[in-house]
Write a protein that holds these residues in place. Sequence first.
Motif, PDB file in Angstrom:
ATOM      1  N   ARG A  87       0.867  -1.360   0.186  1.00  0.00           N
ATOM      2  CA  ARG A  87       0.296   0.243  -0.075  1.00  0.00           C
ATOM      3  C   ARG A  87       1.017   1.266   0.248  1.00  0.00           C
ATOM      4  NH1 ARG A  87      -5.215   2.236  -0.535  1.00  0.00           N
ATOM      5  NH2 ARG A  87      -4.430   4.409   1.271  1.00  0.00           N
TER       6      ARG A  87
ATOM      7  N   ARG B 276       3.156  -2.318 -13.557  1.00  0.00           N
ATOM      8  CA  ARG B 276       1.722  -3.000 -13.254  1.00  0.00           C
ATOM      9  C   ARG B 276       0.892  -2.792 -14.947  1.00  0.00           C
ATOM     10  NH1 ARG B 276      -0.833  -1.738  -7.096  1.00  0.00           N
ATOM     11  NH2 ARG B 276      -2.544  -2.840  -8.416  1.00  0.00           N
TER      12      ARG B 276
ATOM     13  N   LEU C 278      -4.111   0.981 -15.244  1.00  0.00           N
ATOM     14  CA  LEU C 278      -5.196   0.483 -14.178  1.00  0.00           C
ATOM     15  C   LEU C 278      -5.927   1.660 -14.033  1.00  0.00           C
ATOM     16  CD1 LEU C 278      -2.339   0.210 -10.819  1.00  0.00           C
ATOM     17  CD2 LEU C 278      -3.411  -1.024 -11.544  1.00  0.00           C
ATOM     18  N   SER C 279      -7.885   1.162 -13.497  1.00  0.00           N
ATOM     19  CA  SER C 279      -8.507   1.846 -13.622  1.00  0.00           C
ATOM     20  C   SER C 279      -8.582   2.499 -12.686  1.00  0.00           C
ATOM     21  CB  SER C 279      -9.263   0.664 -13.303  1.00  0.00           C
ATOM     22  OG  SER C 279      -9.898  -0.281 -12.351  1.00  0.00           O
TER      23      SER C 279
ATOM     24  N   GLU D 110      -8.751   1.813  -8.457  1.00  0.00           N
ATOM     25  CA  GLU D 110      -8.029   0.426  -7.667  1.00  0.00           C
ATOM     26  C   GLU D 110      -6.891   1.887  -7.820  1.00  0.00           C
ATOM     27  OE1 GLU D 110      -5.566  -3.248 -10.354  1.00  0.00           O
ATOM     28  OE2 GLU D 110      -7.022  -2.193 -11.597  1.00  0.00           O
ATOM     29  N   PHE D 111      -6.663   2.430  -7.939  1.00  0.00           N
ATOM     30  CA  PHE D 111      -6.387   4.263  -7.192  1.00  0.00           C
ATOM     31  C   PHE D 111      -6.601   5.272  -6.465  1.00  0.00           C
ATOM     32  CE2 PHE D 111      -6.568   4.794 -11.668  1.00  0.00           C
ATOM     33  CZ  PHE D 111      -6.318   6.371 -11.992  1.00  0.00           C
TER      34      PHE D 111
END
Length: 968
Positions: A703, A748, A751-752, A755-756
């Motif tokens: 994280r 990675r 990312l959508s 996810e962040f």
Amino acid sequence: MPNAMITSRLIVARRRARAFFGRAGFGTIRGRILIAFLTMSLITGALGAYATLGISRSGVLVAKTFDESLMSINYARAAAADFAAMQAAFARRWTASDTEMRTALDKRIDALEKSLSEDLEIAAARSQSARAAHAAARVQQAAKSWSDMRRHLLDPRQGLTWDVLDRDSETVNDQIDLLINYTAGDGFTYRQSARAAVVSDIQINLAGTAFAVLLSALLAWLLARRIIGPVAAASKVATRIAQGNLDTVIQPGGADELGALLGAMEIMRNNIAAMMEREVAQRRSAQTRLADALESSREGLVVVDAEGRIALANSQAAEFLGSSPELLRQGTSVKGLVATLAHSVTAGASLLQSDGHLPATGEARLADGRWLRISRSATQEGGYIAVWSDISVLKDQEVKLKATNLRLDAALDNMSQGLCLYDAASRLKVVNRRFCEIFHLEPERVQPGMTLREVLELSIAAGNHVDEDASELFEAETKFINRRSTGTYFQELSQGRVVAVTHQPMAEGGWVATYEDVTERRNSEKRIAFMARHDALTNLPNRVLFGERIEQVLSQMESLRGFAVLCLDLDQFKQVNDTLGHSVGDALLRMVAERLLACVRDVDTVARLGGDEFAIVQCGVLRQDEAAQLAQRIVESVSRPYDLDGHRVTVGVSIGISMAPVDGTLTDKLLKAADVALYRAKADGRGIWRFFEPDMDVRLQARRRLESDLRDAVAKEEFELFYQPIYDLAKNRVAGFEALLRWRHPTRGLLSPAEFMAATEELGLIIPVGEWVLRQACAEASDWPRHVKVAVNVSAEQFKSGHLVQAVTTALVASGLSAKRLELEITETVLLANSEATLATLHKLRSLGVSISMDDFGTGYSSLSYLRSFPFDKIKIDQSFIKDLTTTGGSGAIVRAVTSLGRSLGMRTTAEGVETSEQLAWIRKEGCNEAQGYLFSKPVPQSGIRAVLEKWGGTRGWTTQLGLEEVA
């Protein structure tokens, strides 16, 4: 007969007549006036009676003229009007083709015929001559002939024409005119009679009036001769006496009232002369004694008359003024004297002049330093008396005493402690204001001379000593006083107040007691000690006390076997705090603290570590299931709704648990383990609890790496925009695209936001990321066809920043995109944050030309109220309603209602999440304006926009970045 004899006989006769009339009362002034009044009354009455008789006779003639002539004329004219109406009605009857109309006109003619007959009868009855009566009869006969002819004319068999009827009409009109002329002539005759009667009465009244005037003049002359002359003579005598001329000769009068008056005036003159002689003698004697008394007086005295001149002054007054007694001589003007003394006597004006307000008392200081008390009082003549007394000695004593008292009062009243001075008999001698304030006593009730016991009784009556009486207090205080030594003790008063009492004995047997309210000091000391170890908002132990509690439990590990440490974090608290305000957030934290305390035992400890973080020490547990039971109770309790200031709020709680001694035997290690478990609980979905596991530390590190990478991504602009088409159902083409954020992570991949985005908000990066999305979307949309819009989601944080309008303006200017092609999508959480400020920002954006859409409509609590507060351009129906649109018992009614609502408000509606043709057909049928979903396309990058437009229409107007010509 000799003249002398005749004269003597006339005198005798006059005296006899005077005596007779005097006895009868006619020789007096009252009798003469009575005779004149009666005579004038008889004349006036006779004239009035005759005038009344004449008016009555004229009135009879006038009434007869009106009643018999004018009334007859009026009824004759009324008959003429009736006949004219009959002619008009018959003319309409002749031309009318409607049967009902003819019947109504026939009835109208019959009614007018009857009215004509009645008017002629009254005119004949009111007429004053036979010729008028005969004329009325002829009119009646001619009218009857006309009526008969009218009826024959209606019968075609008679063969009659209108000429016959017109002749009868002329006959009726001629007879009516003749009747009017006869009655008018009769009225003229009566008018002439009335006029002649009036002229006769006027002449007789004028003659009577002239006679009455002459007779009145004669009576007035006789009265003037007999009354006014003697009265004038008596008036002159009275005027001379009033002017002080007591030597006036008074001639003897007659036997009437004037004679008696002159006699009384002579007696009055003699009495006044005698009284004045006595008054003058007495006044001279009194003035002599007064002058002696004034000259020997130590007070200065000045008497001023109504004209402002000195009437009397003694030598002491001159001495006070420092002037010669000659200046204060009788008749001297005060104003002139003040001007004379202005250069030598400073207090001259205040000593001598009066401001008009009497009586008055004042003080003045002389040039030599002496003080005078000035007393002024009004005199009956309108002047005033000024008395000056030397009070220099009193003023010196007063100044010294006042200075001493001021110093003492200032010292006493400015003391922070209360003070009481008692003598040897325990009687109060001195008390200050602060003492009364400390014990809540009324200052006027605490007076010197009271005993100590009486003061204590007042304090008890004020409610300072609960469950104590005066005897107990007096005994305790007396015991302390009798020690005869300086000392301090504390009194516990009601309402938790504490007063420090210090006694200081005096040599003569009395004592001084000082009182200091030390309540705040005591409370502050307790509060400081408490606040150092407790949370100010919830009064729960803070991190310091919680750590001490863990240390205490660790020291008792052998007897307690083990314990659990629970770290708690509220879910959705930040949203509540941002949308409803900090006051509601603080109230929520207090209520959560209460519920947590209700979940634990007395041996357990609940603490607030900061923000929305709480912690609990659960004592005496070894197994995880015991801690899990407590966690279950906490989740259920905290998750129940809260009613806060009219708002119904629901939050959740995530819990991390560490077990001692399994997970550690040090405070920091146990807290860190519980915190790691808490992070795992929040990551696994929130509203749950997790026990610490060793591999959790690895996830925590992941994280933290994500957060670090996210900061780098913002700095390096590693984000990209994908677009999902919005399809116009009316034009059957793509009307725009919604911009959707993606993160191209270095390792990675793509990312959508799921996810962040949460980490972005927690790190406070949502504002710079949101501004980048605005700039990038406007720049890329500027290459699209002109009719294709771009929709950008805006967060609540961007509204709260205050820079959103500037960010939108900058993006539009930099890209050259028309404001009409930019659409901003907001959710109701934006309006919840600060409704007034948000609405103001929305209106500013609207003024730029930007469109505003309500996104995810229907998923919140107050969507309808926000539609009323701001006129949105579009409503986007959330995909959760579209998903089960075509199923039985689905949300079709809701979608239909929203579509109808948007249509009635003039707002376009867009259905999100359309994935099947059945859903598309349904929303098209219900009048939805636009559709968006996977049925048309998944989100595509900028490079895929052209393909989507070619598939679903909307390529017209497309230009390349190089500005090439349009593609058809």
